[in-house]
Enzyme design. Structure first.
Site, PDB file in Angstrom:
ATOM      1  N   LYS A   1       0.835  -1.212   0.000  1.00  0.00           N
ATOM      2  CA  LYS A   1       0.000   0.000   0.000  1.00  0.00           C
ATOM      3  C   LYS A   1       0.864   1.254   0.000  1.00  0.00           C
ATOM      4  O   LYS A   1       0.649   2.175  -0.784  1.00  0.00           O
ATOM      5  CB  LYS A   1      -0.908  -0.004   1.232  1.00  0.00           C
ATOM      6  CG  LYS A   1      -1.696   1.266   1.386  1.00  0.00           C
ATOM      7  CD  LYS A   1      -2.182   1.435   2.805  1.00  0.00           C
ATOM      8  CE  LYS A   1      -1.089   1.934   3.732  1.00  0.00           C
ATOM      9  NZ  LYS A   1      -1.539   2.010   5.134  1.00  0.00           N
TER      10      LYS A   1
ATOM     11  N   TYR B   1      -9.911   3.792   7.277  1.00  0.00           N
ATOM     12  CA  TYR B   1      -8.643   4.271   6.721  1.00  0.00           C
ATOM     13  C   TYR B   1      -8.249   3.523   5.449  1.00  0.00           C
ATOM     14  O   TYR B   1      -7.695   4.122   4.527  1.00  0.00           O
ATOM     15  CB  TYR B   1      -7.536   4.256   7.789  1.00  0.00           C
ATOM     16  CG  TYR B   1      -6.845   2.934   8.016  1.00  0.00           C
ATOM     17  CD1 TYR B   1      -5.679   2.601   7.340  1.00  0.00           C
ATOM     18  CD2 TYR B   1      -7.345   2.004   8.939  1.00  0.00           C
ATOM     19  CE1 TYR B   1      -5.035   1.396   7.565  1.00  0.00           C
ATOM     20  CE2 TYR B   1      -6.711   0.799   9.166  1.00  0.00           C
ATOM     21  CZ  TYR B   1      -5.562   0.497   8.484  1.00  0.00           C
ATOM     22  OH  TYR B   1      -4.919  -0.703   8.698  1.00  0.00           O
TER      23      TYR B   1
ATOM     24  N   GLU C   1      -7.665   5.518   2.076  1.00  0.00           N
ATOM     25  CA  GLU C   1      -6.323   5.483   1.479  1.00  0.00           C
ATOM     26  C   GLU C   1      -6.379   5.017   0.023  1.00  0.00           C
ATOM     27  O   GLU C   1      -5.757   5.625  -0.867  1.00  0.00           O
ATOM     28  CB  GLU C   1      -5.412   4.533   2.273  1.00  0.00           C
ATOM     29  CG  GLU C   1      -4.991   5.103   3.615  1.00  0.00           C
ATOM     30  CD  GLU C   1      -4.135   4.161   4.437  1.00  0.00           C
ATOM     31  OE1 GLU C   1      -3.475   4.632   5.367  1.00  0.00           O
ATOM     32  OE2 GLU C   1      -4.133   2.946   4.174  1.00  0.00           O
TER      33      GLU C   1
ATOM     34  N   HIS D   1      12.698  26.459  11.830  1.00  0.00           N
ATOM     35  CA  HIS D   1      12.109  27.358  10.846  1.00  0.00           C
ATOM     36  C   HIS D   1      12.865  27.304   9.531  1.00  0.00           C
ATOM     37  O   HIS D   1      14.087  27.209   9.548  1.00  0.00           O
ATOM     38  CB  HIS D   1      12.131  28.790  11.405  1.00  0.00           C
ATOM     39  CG  HIS D   1      11.501  29.787  10.491  1.00  0.00           C
ATOM     40  ND1 HIS D   1      10.137  29.847  10.322  1.00  0.00           N
ATOM     41  CD2 HIS D   1      12.048  30.728   9.699  1.00  0.00           C
ATOM     42  CE1 HIS D   1       9.867  30.816   9.457  1.00  0.00           C
ATOM     43  NE2 HIS D   1      11.005  31.364   9.060  1.00  0.00           N
TER      44      HIS D   1
END
Ligand SMILES: Cc1cc2nc3c(=O)[nH]c(=O)nc-3n(C[C@H](O)[C@H](O)[C@H](O)COP(=O)(O)OP(=O)(O)OC[C@H]3O[C@@H](n4cnc5c(N)ncnc54)[C@H](O)[C@@H]3O)c2cc1C
Length: 452
Positions: free
Chosen positions: A51, A178, A182, A435
């Site tokens: 998957k 899910y 998915e 950052h």
């Protein structure tokens, strides 16, 4: 009494393989393991691994589009499903061989056969051979389950999707969990026209409501037709595809219909009930916190026990069992604050309580920010990221963290360490931001958006 083995494991998936390896290599046990299909189980052969490789494959079209915004002359041609599938099959062969090698090196004897339990210390292989063991571990996992309804034989499941000779042009995914969500995203990313039916009010039940809405909206924006409050009445094979008649009165045609409405534990026909092993309403093997069944010599781990059906949990349960029984280190599998990810596009990563569950438990503060991340905003995409913390108003502990973002699975793994350690909102606040990143929002959320 002499046994053939100290431990016999039924099922060579995530839980069984870990238990067998640890019991043999670190516990000095004589271990046999029966696997009726391919070694590695659901995760390796028909779950997480293939998957995730399909998730990767499905992302390249969008990446090429974004690359153009960054100045590249980039273009992907059509997607060659047979080429990808051939490569995928080779990779799974490699992984299966690696699993076999690991077990062999640990000294585990592999029986390539279906096994059933005959009595508290005896298993019977499909060949008729009987083997005795001091302990038996049931690690037989689960399987996709298609409900009975007219035409249900025309539906496929996640098991078949990896082996399709060609990709459908029009796919209906039925289910809101899910796996359904998915595969809706994956197939859409591969160029398939995807529609998703779910009979409930919103997909991804059980996850944080705001995060579910965020994912669903993003999927719809990308072109997946999500129809909630809709279920299938019947499927009919037509000359040009599969006709789908639904509870909302619609009559539509698709080339394939994939059902992902639930999975059932693989406990039927193992001979367990006759021995006094208790099964739950859905067929799950009932175990205590040590993964021990009502028959003291028989234990069970992983999806067959239907506790938290995730690979790392099955592995932990198998490891804890082996530590307890064969290494003299009593260990309970820890089911608290298990993080998880949904590999939709965008991904959802979660750990801890949802806002809905937390507000039932105690007074909370909710911190959240939704924003357009730098990388996709520059490429002109409307995608938004959600960063959300649920904080106890009293203890200040972060009770839950929910992230909808590219690579949310990677992000939540790290945030989960802090949450598992009991970090407070103030611990997050005094951590300096990295950052410029998306995740810096998690340490710069200043004011609660709501209290409850
Ligand atoms: C499409 C899909 C995607 C998934 N994605 C994720 C993910 O991204 N992340 C995640 O954490 N989890 C994911 N999962 C769940 C994960 O695969 C399972 O939780 C995990 O594999 C459970 O491990 P297990 O050892 O309990 O059982 P399994 O891995 O199912 O292994 C059980 C094995 O037992 C064998 N067996 C059964 N009966 C017998 C018998 N009588 N005799 C001999 N052998 C027998 C089976 O052939 C199988 O190989 C996914 C599952 C699916 C279906």
């Amino acid at each position: 009494m002499d046994f053939d083995y100290d431990l016999f494991v039924i099922g060579g998936g995530s839980g069984g393989v870990r238990a067998a390896r640890i019991a043999a290599s670190e516990g000095g046990a004589k271990v046999g393991l029966a696997e009726e299909s391919r070694m590695g189980g659901t995760c390796v052969i028909r779950g997480c691994v293939p998957k995730k490789l399909m998730v990767f494959a499905s992302g390249y079209q969008a990446m090429a589009e974004d690359a153009q915004a960054y100045g590249w002359t980039a273009q992907v041609g059509g997607f060659d499903w047979p080429r990808f599938r051939g490569h995928l099959e080779k990779e799974l062969d490699r992984l299966e061989a690696a699993y076999r090698g690991t077990l062999k090196n640990a000294g585990v004897t592999i029986h390539d056969a279906r096994a059933v339990v005959e009595d508290a210390h005896t298993v019977k292989l499909a060949s008729g051979e009987r083997l005795t063991a001091k302990h038996i571990l049931i690690a037989t996992g689960g399987r996709p389950f298609v409900p009975e309804f007219p035409g249900c034989e025309h539906a496929i499941t996640s098991n078949e999707i990896f082996h399709l000779p060609e990709l459908p042009k029009r796919l209906l995914v039925v289910g809101g969990g899910y796996i359904a969500s998915e595969f809706a995203c994956i197939l859409h990313g591969l160029g398939v026209e995807v529609c998703q039916y779910y009979r409930g009010a919103q997909i991804l039940r059980g996850f944080d409501d705001e995060a579910r809405g965020h994912v669903a909206n993003a999927m719809i924006e990308r072109g997946i037709r999500i129809r909630c409050g809709t279920d299938v009445i019947r499927l009919e094979k037509s000359l040009t595809g599969i006709r789908v008649i639904s509870t909302d009165g619609s009559d539509a045609e698709f080339d394939a219909v994939m059902y992902a409405t639930g999975r059932a534990p693989n406990s039927a026909g193992l001979g367990l009930e006759a021995l006094g092993v208790e099964l739950g309403r859905h067929g799950q093997v009932i175990v205590d916190e040590w993964s021990q069944t009502a028959v003291p010599s028989i234990f069970a781990v992983g999806d067959v026990t239907d506790r938290i059906n995730l690979t790392p949990v099955a592995i932990r349960e198998g490891h804890a069992f082996a530590d307890t029984v064969f290494r003299g280190v009593p260990t309970k599998a820890d089911h608290e604050l298990v993080p998880s990810a949904i590999f939709t596009q965008p991904e959802l990563g979660s750990v801890g309580l949802t806002e809905e569950a937390a507000r039932e438990q105690e007074p909370i503060e909710v911190y959240a920010a939704a924003f357009r991340p730098m990388q996709s905003a520059f490429a002109g995409r409307p995608d938004r990221v959600l960063m959300k913390l649920i904080v106890s108003a009293e203890t200040r502990k972060v009770l839950g963290c929910h992230i909808v973002a590219p690579n949310a699975g990677e992000l939540i793994q790290l945030a989960a360490i802090a949450v598992k350690m009991g970090a407070t909102k103030e611990d997050f606040d005094r951590t300096v931001a990295v950052h410029p990143t998306m995740a810096e929002e998690l340490v710069t959320l200043r004011k609660p958006v709501r209290t409850a």
